[in-house]
Write a protein that holds these residues in place. Structure first.
Motif, short mmCIF file in Angstrom:
data_model
loop_
_atom_site.label_atom_id
_atom_site.label_comp_id
_atom_site.label_asym_id
_atom_site.label_seq_id
_atom_site.Cartn_x
_atom_site.Cartn_y
_atom_site.Cartn_z
N ALA A 139 0.84 -1.21 0.00
CA ALA A 139 0.00 0.00 0.00
C ALA A 139 0.87 1.26 0.00
O ALA A 139 0.60 2.22 -0.72
CB ALA A 139 -0.92 -0.01 1.23
N GLN A 140 1.92 1.24 0.80
CA GLN A 140 2.84 2.38 0.89
C GLN A 140 3.55 2.60 -0.46
O GLN A 140 3.62 3.72 -0.96
CB GLN A 140 3.87 2.05 1.98
CG GLN A 140 4.86 3.14 2.28
CD GLN A 140 6.01 2.61 3.13
OE1 GLN A 140 6.43 1.46 3.01
NE2 GLN A 140 6.53 3.45 4.00
N SER B 21 2.58 1.60 -3.45
CA SER B 21 1.64 2.00 -4.49
C SER B 21 1.38 3.49 -4.43
O SER B 21 1.33 4.17 -5.45
CB SER B 21 0.31 1.24 -4.35
OG SER B 21 0.54 -0.13 -4.54
N ARG B 22 1.23 4.00 -3.20
CA ARG B 22 0.99 5.43 -3.02
C ARG B 22 2.16 6.24 -3.59
O ARG B 22 1.97 7.23 -4.29
CB ARG B 22 0.82 5.68 -1.52
CG ARG B 22 0.64 7.13 -1.12
CD ARG B 22 0.26 7.16 0.35
NE ARG B 22 0.29 8.49 0.92
CZ ARG B 22 -0.46 8.87 1.96
NH1 ARG B 22 -1.29 8.01 2.51
NH2 ARG B 22 -0.38 10.09 2.44
#
Ligand SMILES: [Zn+2]
Length: 296
Positions: free
Chosen positions: A94-95, A97-98
């Protein structure tokens, strides 16, 4: 530089032990203003914290010679990165991808990306999976990084011959605060980026609410291990949004965006994450600083 035997790590050790291992101290000048800083504190392990009176950049001075620190901290303590460190957990995914989404928005697509200090290689894998040509450097290349199949260079950025290679993006993820001279690193990476290339830097945010509170507690003598949040044994430079932006701009970049993302933690209730986000991410007060800039 092979150490014949591995002594006890210095992390968390008392001042006397640290000073016995790292006996020398040398003055450091502000890389932006080329003047001597003013010391404002000495931490619980005897490391000196100083601030440039002109631009406000904070760093260690006088500090142990960089080669000595590198020998003690990186070669003896960072060496055994386990496989777990290279694992692409949902929180890491998630980190990453951001970060990649924002880089792609600024770049207008994907291309080649250099991960400076690629560690165990989790980011290299995430970038490659999204269609980036990922490449990396590190002082010592880990097995995890090698297993990604990405193009890799061992050594310090300034000393690597990239043979004319140019990149569309570069990433310094919790690397800059460990370097001998962050301006030199940023200037070098500016030369390696193609026009329109994107720089992404992540560092601890000393202007965050948590670190500010700990600084006040340290100043007032309310903390047992004073200034421990500066992590001076391995962090040599301490950034705020303003001082990081100044360095990045001096290296020839245009700052486009900065934010203070909350790390996604598995095991923390979603409502608590949402609350932290609202309280700290909105006003950009959290303790991680992510900055995005473009090479004109
Ligand atoms: Zn300065």
């Amino acid at each position: 530089m092979n150490a014949p035997e591995k002594p006890a790590p210095l992390f968390g050790r008392p001042r006397a032990e640290v000073e016995q291992a790292l006996t020398e101290r040398e003055p450091v000048r502000c890389p932006l203003c080329e003047i001597e800083p003013v010391r404002f504190a000495t931490d619980h392990q005897g490391f000196h914290l100083a601030r440039c009176p002109r631009c406000g950049l904070e760093f260690q001075s006088p500090r142990p010679p960089f080669a000595k620190l590198a020998e003690w901290v990186y070669e003896r303590e960072y060496g055994d990165l386990g496989e777990a460190a290279g694992e692409l957990t949902p929180a890491k995914q998630a980190q990453f991808s951001r970060q990649l989404e924002r880089i792609e928005a600024l770049r207008g697509g994907r291309g080649s990306l250099l991960d400076v200090g690629c560690g165990a290689g989790a980011f290299l894998r995430a970038a490659a999976a999204r269609g980036w040509q990922a490449a990396g450097t590190d002082i010592v290349l880990s097995e995890g990084a090698r297993a990604t199949g990405a193009r890799l260079w061992p050594g310090r950025l300034a000393e690597i011959d990239f043979g004319g290679a140019r990149f569309d993006a570069a990433r310094f993820h919790h690397v800059l605060e460990h370097t001998e001279n962050p301006l030199a690193e940023l200037t070098r990476v500016r030369q390696l980026l193609a026009p329109g290339g994107v720089l992404y830097v992540s560092v601890p945010n000393l202007a965050g609410v948590g670190p500010r509170l700990k600084s006040w507690q340290s100043r007032l003598g309310l903390k047992r291990n004073r200034w421990r949040h500066y992590a001076a044994l391995h962090h040599l430079w301490y950034f705020t949004p303003a001082t990081l932006a100044r360095l990045v701009e001096r290296a020839g970049f245009e700052v486009r965006h900065w934010e203070t993302p909350m790390p996604v933690r598995t095991g923390r209730p979603a409502w608590l994450t949402a609350l932290y986000r609202r309280l700290l991410e909105g006003p950009r007060w959290a303790s991680i600083l992510d900055l995005y800039a473009v090479a004109p």
